[in-house]
Design a protein around this motif. Structure first.
Motif, PDB file in Angstrom:
ATOM      1  N   PHE A 243     -26.085-105.862 -29.556  1.00  0.00           N
ATOM      2  CA  PHE A 243     -26.947-104.897 -28.887  1.00  0.00           C
ATOM      3  C   PHE A 243     -27.403-103.876 -29.931  1.00  0.00           C
ATOM      4  CE2 PHE A 243     -24.362-106.594 -25.468  1.00  0.00           C
ATOM      5  CZ  PHE A 243     -25.341-106.911 -24.544  1.00  0.00           C
ATOM      6  N   GLY A 244     -28.693-103.582 -29.950  1.00  0.00           N
ATOM      7  CA  GLY A 244     -29.248-102.713 -30.983  1.00  0.00           C
ATOM      8  C   GLY A 244     -29.520-103.499 -32.254  1.00  0.00           C
ATOM      9  N   ALA A 245     -29.874-104.754 -32.094  1.00  0.00           N
ATOM     10  CA  ALA A 245     -29.989-105.689 -33.223  1.00  0.00           C
ATOM     11  C   ALA A 245     -31.150-105.405 -34.162  1.00  0.00           C
ATOM     12  CB  ALA A 245     -30.096-107.120 -32.698  1.00  0.00           C
ATOM     13  N   SER A 246     -32.087-104.582 -33.774  1.00  0.00           N
ATOM     14  CA  SER A 246     -33.216-104.304 -34.663  1.00  0.00           C
ATOM     15  C   SER A 246     -32.944-103.111 -35.575  1.00  0.00           C
ATOM     16  CB  SER A 246     -34.491-104.059 -33.850  1.00  0.00           C
ATOM     17  OG  SER A 246     -34.345-102.903 -33.046  1.00  0.00           O
ATOM     18  N   GLY A 247     -31.767-102.524 -35.461  1.00  0.00           N
ATOM     19  CA  GLY A 247     -31.459-101.324 -36.219  1.00  0.00           C
ATOM     20  C   GLY A 247     -30.888-101.572 -37.604  1.00  0.00           C
TER      21      GLY A 247
END
Length: 128
Positions: free
Chosen positions: A8-12
């Motif tokens: 979750f939050g993989a584009s960060g």
């Protein structure tokens, strides 16, 4: 048994600089079973291909000594992207349907919260 890692939050930045380079290095050392899939969940309008490209750039920048184009292609085949919003309960239902379709059989799941701490409780509740 299949294993799915959901980030979750993989584009960060955490995923780009640390998580994927570490998972890639574990893969090239033979520490990741072939049945492992890595699913990124984030709001950015990526496709699986653009997500893979973004992560490849991170591995090239932050793990240049271990980067090998052929090995990356093998590893990248395990990377998938699911666009969703941590604040949208319905997106978790869609994610569950996606994962069930992807796995097709009993699987282990590991959830990694590469998010700000204020999202932990909501994500945990949504996952049941």
């Amino acid at each position: 048994m299949n294993t799915t890692i959901v980030i979750f939050g993989a584009s960060g930045d955490l995923t780009w600089r640390k998580l994927i380079p570490a998972l890639y290095n574990n893969y090239i050392k033979g520490r990741t079973p072939e049945c492992t899939k890595i699913v990124g969940f984030a709001r950015r309008p990526y496709t699986t291909d653009t997500f893979r490209q973004h992560l490849q750039e991170g591995v090239q920048a932050f793990s240049p000594k271990s980067y090998d184009a052929a090995r990356w292609e093998e590893f990248a085949a395990r990377l998938l992207y699911f666009q969703g919003d941590l604040d949208a309960e319905g997106d978790f239902v869609l994610l569950a349907d996606y994962l069930n379709t992807l796995e097709r059989s009993p699987s282990n799941r590991l959830y990694y919260l590469a998010t700000a701490p204020e999202f932990y409780a909501g994500v945990s509740s949504a996952l049941g």
